[in-house]
Design a protein around this motif. Structure first.
Motif, PDB file in Angstrom:
ATOM      1  N   GLY A 144       0.803  -1.212   0.000  1.00 50.65           N
ATOM      2  CA  GLY A 144       0.000   0.000   0.000  1.00 50.65           C
ATOM      3  C   GLY A 144       0.837   1.262   0.000  1.00 50.65           C
ATOM      4  O   GLY A 144       0.558   2.210  -0.752  1.00 50.65           O
ATOM      5  N   LEU A 145       1.889   1.300   0.823  1.00 50.94           N
ATOM      6  CA  LEU A 145       2.743   2.486   0.895  1.00 50.94           C
ATOM      7  C   LEU A 145       3.489   2.719  -0.414  1.00 50.94           C
ATOM      8  O   LEU A 145       3.497   3.833  -0.962  1.00 50.94           O
ATOM      9  CB  LEU A 145       3.733   2.343   2.051  1.00 50.94           C
ATOM     10  CG  LEU A 145       3.147   2.433   3.467  1.00 50.94           C
ATOM     11  CD1 LEU A 145       4.219   2.145   4.498  1.00 50.94           C
ATOM     12  CD2 LEU A 145       2.521   3.802   3.710  1.00 50.94           C
ATOM     13  N   ILE A 146       4.116   1.644  -0.916  1.00 47.28           N
ATOM     14  CA  ILE A 146       4.888   1.790  -2.155  1.00 47.28           C
ATOM     15  C   ILE A 146       3.962   2.052  -3.337  1.00 47.28           C
ATOM     16  O   ILE A 146       4.201   2.951  -4.152  1.00 47.28           O
ATOM     17  CB  ILE A 146       5.745   0.530  -2.402  1.00 47.28           C
ATOM     18  CG1 ILE A 146       6.791   0.378  -1.297  1.00 47.28           C
ATOM     19  CG2 ILE A 146       6.418   0.603  -3.771  1.00 47.28           C
ATOM     20  CD1 ILE A 146       7.609  -0.902  -1.399  1.00 47.28           C
ATOM     21  N   GLY A 147       2.892   1.269  -3.437  1.00 52.52           N
ATOM     22  CA  GLY A 147       1.981   1.404  -4.567  1.00 52.52           C
ATOM     23  C   GLY A 147       1.282   2.752  -4.611  1.00 52.52           C
ATOM     24  O   GLY A 147       1.184   3.371  -5.683  1.00 52.52           O
ATOM     25  N   SER A 148       0.803   3.240  -3.463  1.00 53.24           N
ATOM     26  CA  SER A 148       0.104   4.525  -3.459  1.00 53.24           C
ATOM     27  C   SER A 148       1.058   5.673  -3.764  1.00 53.24           C
ATOM     28  O   SER A 148       0.673   6.649  -4.432  1.00 53.24           O
ATOM     29  CB  SER A 148      -0.582   4.745  -2.108  1.00 53.24           C
ATOM     30  OG  SER A 148       0.350   4.719  -1.047  1.00 53.24           O
ATOM     31  N   SER A 149       2.310   5.578  -3.309  1.00 55.75           N
ATOM     32  CA  SER A 149       3.290   6.627  -3.605  1.00 55.75           C
ATOM     33  C   SER A 149       3.609   6.665  -5.103  1.00 55.75           C
ATOM     34  O   SER A 149       3.630   7.738  -5.724  1.00 55.75           O
ATOM     35  CB  SER A 149       4.573   6.394  -2.802  1.00 55.75           C
ATOM     36  OG  SER A 149       4.313   6.412  -1.411  1.00 55.75           O
ATOM     37  N   ILE A 150       3.847   5.486  -5.684  1.00 53.15           N
ATOM     38  CA  ILE A 150       4.133   5.420  -7.126  1.00 53.15           C
ATOM     39  C   ILE A 150       2.932   5.897  -7.932  1.00 53.15           C
ATOM     40  O   ILE A 150       3.064   6.645  -8.901  1.00 53.15           O
ATOM     41  CB  ILE A 150       4.522   3.987  -7.527  1.00 53.15           C
ATOM     42  CG1 ILE A 150       5.837   3.583  -6.857  1.00 53.15           C
ATOM     43  CG2 ILE A 150       4.654   3.866  -9.048  1.00 53.15           C
ATOM     44  CD1 ILE A 150       6.218   2.134  -7.076  1.00 53.15           C
ATOM     45  N   GLY A 151       1.738   5.469  -7.527  1.00 51.96           N
ATOM     46  CA  GLY A 151       0.528   5.866  -8.240  1.00 51.96           C
ATOM     47  C   GLY A 151       0.270   7.361  -8.166  1.00 51.96           C
ATOM     48  O   GLY A 151      -0.161   7.979  -9.153  1.00 51.96           O
ATOM     49  N   ALA A 152       0.552   7.965  -7.003  1.00 53.42           N
ATOM     50  CA  ALA A 152       0.356   9.409  -6.861  1.00 53.42           C
ATOM     51  C   ALA A 152       1.313  10.178  -7.771  1.00 53.42           C
ATOM     52  O   ALA A 152       0.921  11.154  -8.430  1.00 53.42           O
ATOM     53  CB  ALA A 152       0.568   9.816  -5.399  1.00 53.42           C
ATOM     54  N   VAL A 153       2.568   9.734  -7.819  1.00 55.02           N
ATOM     55  CA  VAL A 153       3.552  10.378  -8.700  1.00 55.02           C
ATOM     56  C   VAL A 153       3.153  10.204 -10.162  1.00 55.02           C
ATOM     57  O   VAL A 153       3.200  11.146 -10.962  1.00 55.02           O
ATOM     58  CB  VAL A 153       4.958   9.795  -8.456  1.00 55.02           C
ATOM     59  CG1 VAL A 153       5.936  10.283  -9.512  1.00 55.02           C
ATOM     60  CG2 VAL A 153       5.452  10.163  -7.062  1.00 55.02           C
ATOM     61  N   SER A 154       2.741   8.993 -10.520  1.00 61.00           N
ATOM     62  CA  SER A 154       2.361   8.704 -11.899  1.00 61.00           C
ATOM     63  C   SER A 154       1.171   9.545 -12.338  1.00 61.00           C
ATOM     64  O   SER A 154       1.169  10.137 -13.422  1.00 61.00           O
ATOM     65  CB  SER A 154       2.037   7.210 -12.038  1.00 61.00           C
ATOM     66  OG  SER A 154       1.596   6.900 -13.340  1.00 61.00           O
ATOM     67  N   GLY A 155       0.155   9.613 -11.496  1.00 59.53           N
ATOM     68  CA  GLY A 155      -1.034  10.375 -11.855  1.00 59.53           C
ATOM     69  C   GLY A 155      -0.794  11.874 -11.884  1.00 59.53           C
ATOM     70  O   GLY A 155      -1.375  12.583 -12.714  1.00 59.53           O
ATOM     71  N   TYR A 156       0.054  12.367 -10.994  1.00 57.99           N
ATOM     72  CA  TYR A 156       0.310  13.817 -10.941  1.00 57.99           C
ATOM     73  C   TYR A 156       1.170  14.278 -12.112  1.00 57.99           C
ATOM     74  O   TYR A 156       0.879  15.290 -12.756  1.00 57.99           O
ATOM     75  CB  TYR A 156       0.984  14.172  -9.620  1.00 57.99           C
ATOM     76  CG  TYR A 156       1.393  15.617  -9.515  1.00 57.99           C
ATOM     77  CD1 TYR A 156       0.432  16.609  -9.300  1.00 57.99           C
ATOM     78  CD2 TYR A 156       2.732  15.994  -9.657  1.00 57.99           C
ATOM     79  CE1 TYR A 156       0.807  17.948  -9.220  1.00 57.99           C
ATOM     80  CE2 TYR A 156       3.101  17.326  -9.575  1.00 57.99           C
ATOM     81  CZ  TYR A 156       2.135  18.302  -9.356  1.00 57.99           C
ATOM     82  OH  TYR A 156       2.506  19.615  -9.278  1.00 57.99           O
ATOM     83  N   TRP A 157       2.243  13.564 -12.391  1.00 54.00           N
ATOM     84  CA  TRP A 157       3.140  13.977 -13.464  1.00 54.00           C
ATOM     85  C   TRP A 157       2.580  13.668 -14.843  1.00 54.00           C
ATOM     86  O   TRP A 157       2.718  14.463 -15.771  1.00 54.00           O
ATOM     87  CB  TRP A 157       4.508  13.308 -13.292  1.00 54.00           C
ATOM     88  CG  TRP A 157       5.383  14.026 -12.323  1.00 54.00           C
ATOM     89  CD1 TRP A 157       5.178  15.284 -11.822  1.00 54.00           C
ATOM     90  CD2 TRP A 157       6.596  13.544 -11.735  1.00 54.00           C
ATOM     91  NE1 TRP A 157       6.182  15.608 -10.945  1.00 54.00           N
ATOM     92  CE2 TRP A 157       7.078  14.577 -10.873  1.00 54.00           C
ATOM     93  CE3 TRP A 157       7.312  12.374 -11.827  1.00 54.00           C
ATOM     94  CZ2 TRP A 157       8.231  14.444 -10.133  1.00 54.00           C
ATOM     95  CZ3 TRP A 157       8.480  12.241 -11.093  1.00 54.00           C
ATOM     96  CH2 TRP A 157       8.939  13.262 -10.245  1.00 54.00           C
ATOM     97  N   GLY A 158       1.965  12.482 -14.993  1.00 53.44           N
ATOM     98  CA  GLY A 158       1.426  12.122 -16.290  1.00 53.44           C
ATOM     99  C   GLY A 158       2.514  11.973 -17.342  1.00 53.44           C
ATOM    100  O   GLY A 158       3.692  11.781 -17.023  1.00 53.44           O
ATOM    101  N   GLY A 159       2.120  12.052 -18.597  1.00 57.74           N
ATOM    102  CA  GLY A 159       3.081  12.024 -19.694  1.00 57.74           C
ATOM    103  C   GLY A 159       3.872  10.740 -19.783  1.00 57.74           C
ATOM    104  O   GLY A 159       3.364   9.639 -19.531  1.00 57.74           O
ATOM    105  N   THR A 160       5.155  10.871 -20.132  1.00 52.80           N
ATOM    106  CA  THR A 160       6.018   9.710 -20.334  1.00 52.80           C
ATOM    107  C   THR A 160       6.208   8.909 -19.060  1.00 52.80           C
ATOM    108  O   THR A 160       6.216   7.676 -19.081  1.00 52.80           O
ATOM    109  CB  THR A 160       7.398  10.166 -20.862  1.00 52.80           C
ATOM    110  OG1 THR A 160       7.222  10.938 -22.055  1.00 52.80           O
ATOM    111  CG2 THR A 160       8.272   8.960 -21.165  1.00 52.80           C
ATOM    112  N   VAL A 161       6.371   9.599 -17.931  1.00 56.95           N
ATOM    113  CA  VAL A 161       6.549   8.917 -16.651  1.00 56.95           C
ATOM    114  C   VAL A 161       5.348   8.030 -16.354  1.00 56.95           C
ATOM    115  O   VAL A 161       5.487   6.862 -15.959  1.00 56.95           O
ATOM    116  CB  VAL A 161       6.751   9.947 -15.516  1.00 56.95           C
ATOM    117  CG1 VAL A 161       6.756   9.251 -14.157  1.00 56.95           C
ATOM    118  CG2 VAL A 161       8.040  10.718 -15.717  1.00 56.95           C
ATOM    119  N   ASP A 162       4.171   8.570 -16.549  1.00 57.76           N
ATOM    120  CA  ASP A 162       2.943   7.821 -16.314  1.00 57.76           C
ATOM    121  C   ASP A 162       2.861   6.604 -17.227  1.00 57.76           C
ATOM    122  O   ASP A 162       2.505   5.502 -16.789  1.00 57.76           O
ATOM    123  CB  ASP A 162       1.743   8.740 -16.536  1.00 57.76           C
ATOM    124  CG  ASP A 162       0.422   8.036 -16.278  1.00 57.76           C
ATOM    125  OD1 ASP A 162       0.324   7.306 -15.273  1.00 57.76           O
ATOM    126  OD2 ASP A 162      -0.512   8.216 -17.078  1.00 57.76           O
TER     127      ASP A 162
END
Length: 293
Positions: free
Chosen positions: A106-124
């Motif tokens: 939960g900690l790792i997944g939610s952190s990665i998901g938050a970064v992915s959704g916020y930045w979007g683009g290629t990172v996402d």
């Protein structure tokens, strides 16, 4: 003569919330059942040394494979160990490993998901394609492969389960982050020049907590089953550790003549899974207005 107008009495917000929570719990009695089961298992796990009648690894060949009795309510195993004691201590391992694996995921997944959704683009795109690859494998098969690669023990089984559960939280947190990043306070924070890491920690991640908590509770039952399955296959806890799946694996060969050996550990798994599933369903109904029926 002045008229005295009685002022309305308002309950504190915390009292109102508690009343609303209790009202929702009363409407869903199965949630109360789940809370009772989870609470009972947690108390048993914490106070195992005080509750258990004997040592979980103590061998007594003279008492081997005894049927349930007053002395041994759940009977004994092939080397005379008390099964009730081992089931009680097994709650420590199964719940401890299950909760730890879910918290890590939960900690790792939610952190990665938050970064992915916020930045979007290629990172996402890169993050989500990696998650899609992991999700393309059956959960149990991937967990077995990772556990076998790392080595058959309880810690490696826990890590394997955490890895296969991470994509679920990544996708969940990402979907919430995509919505949160469009809100006015996030755009205002960007306008004021606040760094991305601060916005993610201060605004994005906190707004993804509720669905993540609900998902972790729902996943606990599934994770306990995975822990038991890996133990049954010899990829989790190793004898003489009193883990439910390992006990069933050893006791399966005695199923015909000594039915109690695998039955009671299996019943413990059943109660744990039912308890966490009922609790997770109840939390979803209480915390997530969209799911109200």
């Amino acid at each position: 003569m002045e008229m005295q107008v009685e002022k309305p009495v308002f309950e504190p917000v915390s009292v109102q919330r508690k009343s609303l929570l209790w009202y929702k719990l009363q409407k869903n009695p199965m949630t109360l059942v789940g809370i009772l089961l989870v609470t009972a298992l947690t108390v048993i796990a914490i106070f195992a040394p005080c509750i258990a009648p004997s040592d979980p690894v103590k061998i007594n060949i003279l008492d081997r494979l005894e049927a349930p009795s007053v002395k041994h309510p759940f009977g004994t195993d092939e080397v005379g160990r008390d099964i009730l004691t081992r089931v009680i201590y097994g709650a420590r391992l199964s719940l401890g490993v299950g909760i730890t694996a879910v918290v890590i995921a939960g900690l790792i997944g939610s952190s990665i998901g938050a970064v992915s959704g916020y930045w979007g683009g290629t990172v996402d795109q890169i993050i989500m394609r990696i998650m899609d690859i992991i999700l393309s494998f059956p959960t149990l098969v991937l967990a077995m492969t990772l556990a076998a690669t790392l080595g058959p023990n309880l810690i490696n089984a826990m890590l394997a389960i955490a890895v296969v559960k991470i994509p679920v939280y990544v996708r969940l947190a990402r979907s919430e982050a995509l919505s949160v990043r469009e809100r006015l306070y996030v755009k205002a924070a960007k306008t004021f020049g606040l760094p991305d890491w601060y916005i993610i920690i201060r605004h994005i991640i906190p707004n993804t907590i509720t669905p993540v908590i609900i998902q972790t509770t729902l996943d606990l039952g599934d994770v306990i089953l995975l822990v038991a399955t890996l133990g049954f296959l010899g990829l989790g806890a190793q004898p003489p550790q009193p883990e439910w799946g390992t006990m069933i694996s050893t006791g399966f060969k005695h199923m015909i003549d000594q039915w109690w050996y695998p039955t009671f550990p299996g019943l413990a798994i059943f109660l744990a899974v039912v308890g966490f599933n009922l609790l997770g369903d109840g939390l979803r109904d209480i915390l997530d207005p969209k799911s109200a029926r």
